[in-house]
Design an enzyme around this catalytic site. Structure first.
Site, short mmCIF file in Angstrom:
data_model
loop_
_atom_site.label_atom_id
_atom_site.label_comp_id
_atom_site.label_asym_id
_atom_site.label_seq_id
_atom_site.Cartn_x
_atom_site.Cartn_y
_atom_site.Cartn_z
N VAL A 86 -1.37 -1.61 -3.44
CA VAL A 86 -1.73 -0.28 -3.89
C VAL A 86 -3.18 -0.01 -3.52
O VAL A 86 -3.88 -0.89 -3.02
CB VAL A 86 -1.55 -0.14 -5.42
CG1 VAL A 86 -0.09 -0.30 -5.81
CG2 VAL A 86 -2.42 -1.15 -6.17
N GLN A 113 0.85 -1.17 0.00
CA GLN A 113 0.00 0.00 0.00
C GLN A 113 0.88 1.21 0.00
O GLN A 113 1.18 1.80 0.98
CB GLN A 113 -0.96 -0.01 1.13
CG GLN A 113 -1.81 1.23 1.01
CD GLN A 113 -3.21 0.94 1.25
OE1 GLN A 113 -3.69 -0.10 0.95
NE2 GLN A 113 -3.84 1.90 1.80
N HIS A 153 -3.26 -7.18 -18.40
CA HIS A 153 -3.77 -5.85 -18.71
C HIS A 153 -5.06 -5.55 -17.93
O HIS A 153 -5.19 -4.49 -17.30
CB HIS A 153 -4.01 -5.73 -20.21
CG HIS A 153 -4.38 -4.37 -20.70
ND1 HIS A 153 -5.68 -3.92 -20.72
CD2 HIS A 153 -3.62 -3.35 -21.20
CE1 HIS A 153 -5.71 -2.69 -21.22
NE2 HIS A 153 -4.47 -2.33 -21.53
N TYR A 177 -17.05 8.00 -30.10
CA TYR A 177 -18.49 7.99 -29.89
C TYR A 177 -18.91 9.09 -28.90
O TYR A 177 -18.34 9.21 -27.81
CB TYR A 177 -18.96 6.66 -29.33
CG TYR A 177 -18.82 5.47 -30.25
CD1 TYR A 177 -18.64 5.63 -31.62
CD2 TYR A 177 -18.90 4.17 -29.76
CE1 TYR A 177 -18.52 4.53 -32.47
CE2 TYR A 177 -18.78 3.06 -30.59
CZ TYR A 177 -18.59 3.25 -31.94
OH TYR A 177 -18.47 2.17 -32.77
N ASP A 179 -12.17 -6.28 -20.81
CA ASP A 179 -10.73 -6.28 -21.04
C ASP A 179 -10.23 -7.71 -21.22
O ASP A 179 -10.95 -8.55 -21.77
CB ASP A 179 -10.04 -5.59 -19.85
CG ASP A 179 -8.76 -4.86 -20.24
OD1 ASP A 179 -7.77 -5.54 -20.55
OD2 ASP A 179 -8.76 -3.62 -20.24
N ASN A 198 -3.64 5.50 -28.31
CA ASN A 198 -2.24 5.86 -28.14
C ASN A 198 -1.52 6.17 -29.45
O ASN A 198 -0.31 5.99 -29.56
CB ASN A 198 -1.49 4.71 -27.44
CG ASN A 198 -2.12 4.36 -26.12
OD1 ASN A 198 -2.59 5.23 -25.40
ND2 ASN A 198 -2.15 3.08 -25.80
N ASN A 206 -6.49 -1.64 1.93
CA ASN A 206 -6.33 -2.66 2.96
C ASN A 206 -4.94 -2.67 3.59
O ASN A 206 -4.56 -3.63 4.28
CB ASN A 206 -6.63 -4.04 2.37
CG ASN A 206 -5.77 -4.34 1.14
OD1 ASN A 206 -4.91 -3.56 0.77
ND2 ASN A 206 -6.03 -5.48 0.51
N ASP A 252 -5.86 -7.91 -3.60
CA ASP A 252 -6.12 -6.47 -3.53
C ASP A 252 -7.33 -6.06 -4.36
O ASP A 252 -7.54 -4.87 -4.59
CB ASP A 252 -4.88 -5.71 -4.03
CG ASP A 252 -4.57 -4.48 -3.20
OD1 ASP A 252 -5.31 -4.19 -2.25
OD2 ASP A 252 -3.57 -3.80 -3.51
N VAL A 271 -19.81 8.03 -24.99
CA VAL A 271 -18.85 7.55 -24.00
C VAL A 271 -18.02 8.70 -23.46
O VAL A 271 -17.87 9.74 -24.10
CB VAL A 271 -17.91 6.47 -24.59
CG1 VAL A 271 -18.72 5.34 -25.19
CG2 VAL A 271 -16.98 7.08 -25.64
N LEU A 316 -8.13 -2.35 -3.27
CA LEU A 316 -8.60 -2.21 -1.90
C LEU A 316 -7.71 -1.30 -1.07
O LEU A 316 -6.49 -1.26 -1.24
CB LEU A 316 -8.67 -3.59 -1.22
CG LEU A 316 -9.65 -4.60 -1.81
CD1 LEU A 316 -9.45 -5.96 -1.16
CD2 LEU A 316 -11.08 -4.13 -1.62
N SER A 339 -4.90 3.34 -21.77
CA SER A 339 -5.52 2.23 -21.04
C SER A 339 -5.49 2.47 -19.54
O SER A 339 -6.39 2.05 -18.81
CB SER A 339 -4.79 0.92 -21.33
OG SER A 339 -5.20 0.35 -22.53
#
Length: 662
Positions: free
Chosen positions: A197, A107, A180, A296, A141, A273, A193, A150, A299, A191, A381
């Site tokens: 991370v 974390q 990915h 679009y 994905d 990208n 926790n 996590d 989105v 999380l 991404s």
């Protein structure tokens, strides 16, 4: 180092630039059912998807791989050679489109979470204690590592590959063999926790929708199956992230997203990208060179920010190199990110970034990874799930959308809450390539609106401590954090003109000491629309050898040149403005002058009620420019003070102006 495709590869264990890749075709086909459909078939209105798919398969010899029932009424299928024309004419079919490849847009407190202030959000509640955000995000994905300690994975499904007549996707399947999708999921929801991370919306429930094979290849037919699966669960899923893209103008995919948005699902997608316009080289929406779904209007499209320390200010001198661009600097527009030069008419969200909603961190982002690990990756991404996390935080605070209007209201709120690129928390290097500076996304702090910073004001001319003679002409500039910049010109406290792309209140003040005193103070003040003020002051020294202008004086207050063309000939015209000592227009003043530099002769005119008159040359053929010099101004009761001549536009000396051939 393993190869993802002929031109794509994972760079080490810690860095992935998810640029559009030319992907391999994927694993071998299952006996009897091809792995990849050749076409997407949209049924005529009123057709039952299951019955229509079976009937069309029998009639035209199709191998069906997916049937769509919720976001789209249609199917994906292999159409045998020679059977396409008959399928297109079948009255049960609305239209048929080719299937196309889809690419990954690739974390400790991660810098991205820190940079958008998610750690300050009371809804995120990032404090090392595992209290979870009450929201649901679909990650469309490569799948998600459901056993990662996590991540809070609520459900998984596999839409990659054939599953005809059985719901198109295989629930309970879809582990992430690529990494990915797990990385994307962690950015949005890891999380809080105390280990690993933390994500933007910690602990939000993840719905893992796999639309790529284990080799990293994907197809639009699989993506539409994933959208269809999410739409069937729109009562549970509020947000869907799509860190992927394809090229072209595909009606079936847009229809599927439109229908899903109509059910209240907020779609957040990567801009791509390619360092190119999401509308392609032609800049036109709905053409074959578009990057979809980023183009679009339905989105939220996210571009990428390069940030390396989680703080504004550009203090970190770190450079990363990629195959798609040269380098990135701290607090700059990521060098690989797509952008938007225009926006399609009727776009439901108003953004300074045109077709881009927000810019969010997308370079060197640390997050969860397959096998229970962690890795750093780069690409839009990575920027997109920051946006999905922000949407989840907003929904957890204000409630979910139930229709398209609600989705667009959420997107608009996120855009409105963002920082402008020239904000103190914005960019240091203003290198956005399109002239439409999308805002930097930020989390709400206690539900408050963004802090409106006071304007800044500077007197740019004359410099502090300068020695002056004659009337004191001052140029002052103000910049507000909402992007408004205004320049105004003053002479002895009176405004004589401005150049502005916004509106601000302006005033200037001079001390009341006599003009012949050695030193006095000049101040300029600006007031923004919120009533906040700022000012700047300078001290100037008056040259006592110069007598003050008489109260009955007049002078040239502006010279403006223009040209007209007739065939090979051109003509120069100069408009002269005459002011009195109080800078009011002087009517009935006789102005004289001479032309030089390629055209000779005298000039004269008499000012009208606005204090202006114009003089012109005759026809000129070959000279590149001509010059007008004002030699005199006369009117009964007033004295011409040539030493006070000036030009607030800065394109003349106030006495002499050159006019160039067009």
């Amino acid at each position: 180092m393993r190869s993802r495709s002929p031109i794509g590869q994972i760079i080490g264990a810690l860095l992935l630039l998810a640029t559009p890749l030319l992907l391999a075709a994927g694993p071998p086909a299952t006996p009897g059912i091809p792995e990849v459909a050749t076409h997407i078939v949209v049924f005529a209105e009123g057709a039952d998807p299951g019955l229509a798919a079976e009937a069309l398969a029998r009639a035209h010899g199709l191998a069906v791989t997916h049937v769509y029932r919720h976001a789209l009424r249609g199917m994906a299928a292999v159409v045998p050679e020679g059977r396409l024309e008959g399928l297109q004419r079948d009255p049960r079919v609305a239209y048929v489109e080719e299937n196309v490849p889809v690419y990954l847009a690739e974390q400790v407190l991660p810098t991205g979470v820190d940079r958008i202030d998610a750690d300050l959000s009371p809804v995120a509640g990032i404090d090392g204690v595992d209290t979870r955000v009450d929201a649901d995000i679909a990650i469309i994905d490569t799948g998600v590592d459901r056993s990662h300690p996590d991540l809070n994975v609520a459900g998984v499904t596999d839409c990659a590959g054939p599953n005809p007549f059985r719901g198109s996707c295989k629930d309970g399947h879809g582990d992430d063999a690529d990494g990915h999708g797990t990385h994307v999921a962690g950015i949005a929801t890891a999380l809080d926790n105390g280990v690993g991370v933390v994500g933007v919306a910690p602990g939000a429930r993840i719905w893992a929708v796999k639309v790529f094979s284990d080799s990293g290849s994907g197809y639009l037919s699989w993506v539409i199956a994933g959208i269809d699966w999410v739409t069937a669960r729109a009562s549970d899923i509020e947000v869907a992230n799509m860190s992927l893209s394809w090229g072209g103008n595909v009606a079936s995919a847009r229809t599927a997203i439109q229908n899903s948005v109509a059910r209240g699902v907020v779609y957040v997608v990567a801009a791509g990208n390619g360092l190119s316009d999401v509308y392609g080289a032609d800049g036109q929406f709905g053409t074959s060179d578009d990057t979809e779904p980023a183009s679009y209007p339905e989105v939220a499209t996210i571009s990428a920010l390069a940030d390396f320390d989680g703080r504004p200010g550009g203090i970190t001198s770190k450079t990363l190199r990629f195959s798609a661009c040269t380098e990135d600097r701290d607090d700059s527009f990521a060098c690989f990110s797509n952008y938007s030069r225009s926006v399609a008419p009727g776009n439901p969200v108003t953004s300074p970034g045109a077709a881009i909603d927000l810019m969010l961190p997308g370079v060197d982002i640390l997050s969860t990874y397959k096998g229970g690990g962690y890795a750093s990756m780069s690409g839009t991404s990575m920027a997109s799930p920051h946006g999905a996390g922000l949407a989840a935080l907003y929904i957890a605070t204000h409630g979910r959308a139930t229709n398209a209007a609600g989705v667009y209201a959420i997107r608009q709120a996120l855009v409105d809450a963002g920082w402008n690129q020239n904000h103190l928390s914005g960019l240091t290097l203003f290198d956005d390539p399109d002239g439409n500076p999308e805002r930097l996304g930020r989390a709400e702090s206690g539900g408050s609106t963004p802090v409106d910073q006071p304007p800044t004001v500077s007197i740019t001319d004359p410099s502090d401590g300068a020695t002056v003679s004659g009337a004191v002409a001052v140029t002052a500039q103000a910049t507000d954090d909402n992007g408004v910049t205004q320049v105004e010109f003053f002479v002895d406290g009176t405004s004589i003109g401005s150049d502005s792309d916004g509106s601000s209140g302006w005033s200037a003040s001079w001390d009341t000491t006599a003009y012949t005193d050695v030193a006095y103070t000049v101040s300029a003040t600006a007031t923004d629309t919120a009533g906040q003020t700022a000012s700047d002051s300078i001290t100037v020294t008056v040259d006592n050898s110069t007598a003050p202008p008489p109260s009955d004086a007049m002078h040239v207050g502006d010279l403006d040149g223009s040209t007209t063309v007739a065939g090979r000939n051109w003509k120069a015209t100069v408009t002269v403005t005459v002011h009195d000592a109080g800078h009011a227009p002087v009517a009935s003043a006789a102005v004289t002058g001479t032309w030089s530099d390629g055209y000779s002769g005298s000039a004269s005119c008499t000012t009208g009620a606005g204090g202006q008159c114009s003089v012109s040359t005759g026809a000129i053929k070959s000279v590149p420019s001509v010059t007008l010099t004002v030699t005199g101004v006369s009117r009964d009761g007033l004295t011409y003070d040539a030493g006070s001549n000036h030009d607030p536009d800065g394109d003349s000396s106030g006495t002499t102006i050159s006019v160039n051939r067009p």
